[in-house]
Scaffold this motif. Structure first.
Motif, short mmCIF file in Angstrom:
data_model
loop_
_atom_site.label_atom_id
_atom_site.label_comp_id
_atom_site.label_asym_id
_atom_site.label_seq_id
_atom_site.Cartn_x
_atom_site.Cartn_y
_atom_site.Cartn_z
N GLU A 189 0.83 -1.20 0.00
CA GLU A 189 0.00 0.00 0.00
C GLU A 189 0.87 1.25 0.00
N ILE A 190 0.36 2.29 -0.65
CA ILE A 190 1.09 3.56 -0.64
C ILE A 190 0.27 4.69 -0.03
N GLY A 191 -1.01 4.44 0.26
CA GLY A 191 -1.84 5.49 0.82
C GLY A 191 -2.45 5.13 2.16
N SER A 192 -2.09 3.96 2.67
CA SER A 192 -2.65 3.50 3.93
C SER A 192 -1.68 2.51 4.56
N ILE A 193 -1.96 2.15 5.81
CA ILE A 193 -1.15 1.15 6.49
C ILE A 193 -2.02 0.37 7.46
N PRO A 197 -11.29 -2.66 9.03
CA PRO A 197 -10.87 -2.30 10.40
C PRO A 197 -9.40 -2.64 10.63
N GLY A 198 -8.70 -1.71 11.28
CA GLY A 198 -7.28 -1.91 11.53
C GLY A 198 -6.38 -1.34 10.46
N GLU A 199 -6.98 -0.76 9.42
CA GLU A 199 -6.20 -0.10 8.37
C GLU A 199 -6.50 1.40 8.40
N PHE A 200 -5.44 2.19 8.25
CA PHE A 200 -5.56 3.63 8.41
C PHE A 200 -4.97 4.35 7.20
N PHE A 201 -5.67 5.37 6.74
CA PHE A 201 -5.11 6.23 5.71
C PHE A 201 -4.01 7.10 6.33
N VAL A 202 -3.08 7.50 5.49
CA VAL A 202 -1.91 8.23 5.99
C VAL A 202 -1.70 9.51 5.18
N ARG A 203 -0.90 10.38 5.75
CA ARG A 203 -0.48 11.58 5.02
C ARG A 203 0.65 11.18 4.07
N TYR A 204 0.24 10.62 2.96
CA TYR A 204 1.18 10.00 2.02
C TYR A 204 2.06 11.01 1.32
N TRP A 259 7.56 8.68 2.80
CA TRP A 259 8.48 8.17 1.79
C TRP A 259 9.70 7.52 2.44
N GLU A 260 10.32 8.19 3.36
CA GLU A 260 11.57 7.71 3.95
C GLU A 260 11.36 6.50 4.86
N LEU A 261 10.27 6.47 5.59
CA LEU A 261 10.06 5.42 6.58
C LEU A 261 9.38 4.18 6.01
N VAL A 262 8.58 4.35 4.96
CA VAL A 262 7.77 3.23 4.48
C VAL A 262 7.97 2.96 2.98
N VAL A 263 7.69 3.94 2.14
CA VAL A 263 7.62 3.65 0.71
C VAL A 263 9.00 3.32 0.13
N LYS A 264 9.97 4.16 0.36
CA LYS A 264 11.31 3.90 -0.20
C LYS A 264 11.87 2.57 0.30
N PRO A 265 11.79 2.25 1.61
CA PRO A 265 12.29 0.94 2.05
C PRO A 265 11.56 -0.23 1.40
N ARG A 266 10.27 -0.07 1.12
CA ARG A 266 9.55 -1.15 0.47
C ARG A 266 10.00 -1.32 -0.98
N LYS A 275 4.15 0.44 14.06
CA LYS A 275 4.40 0.84 15.46
C LYS A 275 5.41 1.96 15.58
N ASN A 276 6.22 2.18 14.55
CA ASN A 276 7.25 3.22 14.60
C ASN A 276 6.87 4.48 13.84
N LEU A 277 5.68 4.51 13.27
CA LEU A 277 5.29 5.69 12.51
C LEU A 277 4.93 6.84 13.45
N PRO A 278 5.37 8.06 13.14
CA PRO A 278 4.89 9.22 13.90
C PRO A 278 3.37 9.29 13.85
N LYS A 279 2.75 9.52 14.97
CA LYS A 279 1.29 9.48 15.05
C LYS A 279 0.63 10.51 14.14
N ASP A 280 1.32 11.62 13.88
CA ASP A 280 0.70 12.65 13.05
C ASP A 280 0.69 12.29 11.57
#
Length: 288
Positions: free
Chosen positions: A83-87, A110-117, A123-130, A95-100
């Motif tokens: 996913e690139i727009g949710s997690i 349920p259990g999936e959340f949209f993010v400030r993509y 990009w640095e914490l999720v998308v690029k590493p993937r 668990k390591n994502l900044p809450k904001d």
């Protein structure tokens, strides 16, 4: 769309599999319940393209380069799903994502959340590493779910942005993934799922190689897709096809007449199709 697993309730090679123009009328889309936790069933199947999760458990048991290469050795191209727009809350990065960075929960999942993509930290914490992981494992490209986040994230979670800006932000993210992935591996395939209307964003169509489309003809499950948005999606998908992009179409049906009808649509539209179950826990039988 994302499936929750029941169990949870560098060396990059240039892609050698066939080009999109050699597309056959069969692909496999499986995100869980791999037989014996292996990819042998998919490798042996009559598919041109296989889409699998980065990890066999959708968590941190990532598929290895040897496993991916064994599927590619059969002439298939293999795309890494993420996913690139949710997690989801079971993904290792969550668990390591900044809450904001985290927005509203997706009511349908349920259990999936949209993010400030659009935030560079995403990009640095999720998308690029993937993307890096997909390259290291030898995938031919990436299959990018939840571009629709631009429509679904709550506006109060993205101060100062409206839907038009969010659409542009999503297109920019896909373009960034494309530039980065193709910069690492020439020919690396970029295949977003759904939201074909993003083709109207400058630079988007040029950045992608194909598109995955859910429920163009049958919604989950065995419900004909006859709403206005179904026709709009089909028109935009046809436009992408006519622009030279391959189409991986997936419909959710189990009744023989509905499966047959979906397969007839794929042949008429020159789409590569699969008719399967919403759980995406098995490879579907190819269209005749």
């Amino acid at each position: 769309m994302t499936v929750l697993l029941a169990a949870l309730t560098v060396a990059a090679c240039t892609p050698s599999s066939p080009s999109p123009s050699a597309e056959k009328n069969a692909w496999a889309y499986q995100l869980q319940n791999y037989k014996d936790n292996r990819l042998d069933e998919l490798a042996a199947g009559p598919y041109q393209t296989v889409v699998i999760d980065l990890a066999r458990d959708a968590h941190s048991d990532f598929f290895t380069a040897d496993e991916v290469d064994a599927v590619r050795a059969t002439g298939k191209r293999v795309l890494a799903y993420f996913e690139i727009g949710s997690i989801e809350d079971f993904r290792p990065e969550y668990k390591n994502l900044p809450k904001d960075l985290i927005g509203n929960e997706w009511a349908d999942w349920p259990g999936e959340f949209f993010v400030r993509y659009y935030d560079d930290r995403w990009w640095e914490l999720v998308v690029k590493p993937r993307v890096d992981r997909a390259v290291r494992a030898g995938f031919d490209g990436v299959y990018l779910d939840t571009p629709l986040a631009y429509e679904e994230i709550a506006l109060d979670a993205v101060p100062g942005r409206d839907r038009d800006k969010l659409a542009a932000d999503m297109a920019t993210l896909v373009e960034r993934i494309s530039a980065y992935g193709k910069g690492r591996v020439p020919g690396f395939l970029i295949v977003p799922q759904n939201s074909p209307e993003l083709r109207h964003q400058p630079g988007y169509t040029a950045a992608i190689d194909g598109i995955g489309m859910e429920e163009l003809f049958f919604r989950a499950t065995d419900e004909r897709c006859d709403e206005d948005w179904c026709a709009e999606n089909l028109a935009d998908t046809r436009a992408l096809r006519d622009a030279g992009k391959f189409v991986l179409s997936v419909d959710y049906a189990t009744k023989a007449d509905d499966v047959r009808a979906a397969c007839e649509h794929y042949a008429t539209e020159r789409f590569t199709g699969t008719v399967t179950v919403l759980e995406l826990d098995r490879p579907a039988k190819p269209c005749p």
